[in-house]
Design a protein around this motif. Structure first.
Motif, short mmCIF file in Angstrom:
data_model
loop_
_atom_site.label_atom_id
_atom_site.label_comp_id
_atom_site.label_asym_id
_atom_site.label_seq_id
_atom_site.Cartn_x
_atom_site.Cartn_y
_atom_site.Cartn_z
N GLN A 57 6.61 71.93 20.83
CA GLN A 57 7.72 71.09 21.24
C GLN A 57 8.80 71.94 21.92
O GLN A 57 9.33 71.57 22.97
CB GLN A 57 8.32 70.36 20.04
N TYR A 58 9.11 73.09 21.35
CA TYR A 58 10.09 74.01 21.92
C TYR A 58 9.69 74.40 23.34
O TYR A 58 10.50 74.33 24.26
CB TYR A 58 10.21 75.24 21.02
N ILE A 82 10.04 71.40 25.79
CA ILE A 82 11.43 71.08 26.11
C ILE A 82 12.02 72.15 27.02
O ILE A 82 12.73 71.86 27.98
CB ILE A 82 12.26 70.93 24.82
N SER A 135 10.67 71.73 30.52
CA SER A 135 11.27 70.55 31.15
C SER A 135 12.69 70.84 31.62
O SER A 135 13.08 70.43 32.71
CB SER A 135 11.27 69.37 30.18
N ALA A 186 16.25 73.71 23.91
CA ALA A 186 15.00 73.53 23.17
C ALA A 186 15.19 73.91 21.70
O ALA A 186 14.75 73.17 20.80
CB ALA A 186 13.90 74.37 23.80
N THR A 211 17.29 71.31 19.82
CA THR A 211 16.54 70.08 19.59
C THR A 211 15.58 70.24 18.42
O THR A 211 15.54 69.41 17.50
CB THR A 211 15.76 69.68 20.86
N GLN A 249 15.67 62.80 20.43
CA GLN A 249 14.78 61.95 21.22
C GLN A 249 15.36 60.54 21.36
O GLN A 249 15.24 59.93 22.41
CB GLN A 249 13.40 61.88 20.56
#
Length: 109
Positions: A12-13, A16, A19, A34, A37, A62
């Motif tokens: 996930q890190y 993000i 992105s 990241a 989050t 999110q």
């Protein structure tokens, strides 16, 4: 990555971070976004020893979808975020201040 992160959180890190870089953020800023989050999600899931009140009571990153992402104006930072910044800067009387008073004390008007 911190060793407390799961494989899923590491993926996930990275996602993000990539992105954010694709949207034009610098590498350092993308890493910060990241990490914040993932760490907020960990706090909300009870996987951290300590967590701020705003991390526990606020929407997940999110769900929030970029609202209040440090912008000034009506959707600016929450009172709790302003309070935490005032605490870091050791501003006296911060506990009894309103959101507008905190913003003024921090020079964000």
């Amino acid at each position: 990555m911190p060793k407390e992160w799961t494989d899923k959180q590491e993926r996930q890190y990275e996602h993000i971070k990539d992105s954010a870089e694709d949207r034009g953020a610098s590498t350092g800023r993308a890493e910060e976004i990241a990490a914040r989050t993932v760490n907020k999600n960990r706090a909300q899931a009870g996987q951290t020893k300590t967590a701020s009140r705003s991390s526990l009571q606020d929407k997940s990153p999110q769900q929030r979808g970029g609202q209040r992402s440090g912008r000034r104006g009506p959707k600016g930072p929450t009172r709790d975020q302003l309070y935490n910044e005032a605490k870091k800067r050791n501003i006296k009387g911060r506990s009894s201040m309103t959101k507008n008073q905190l913003a003024h004390a921090l020079g964000r008007d």
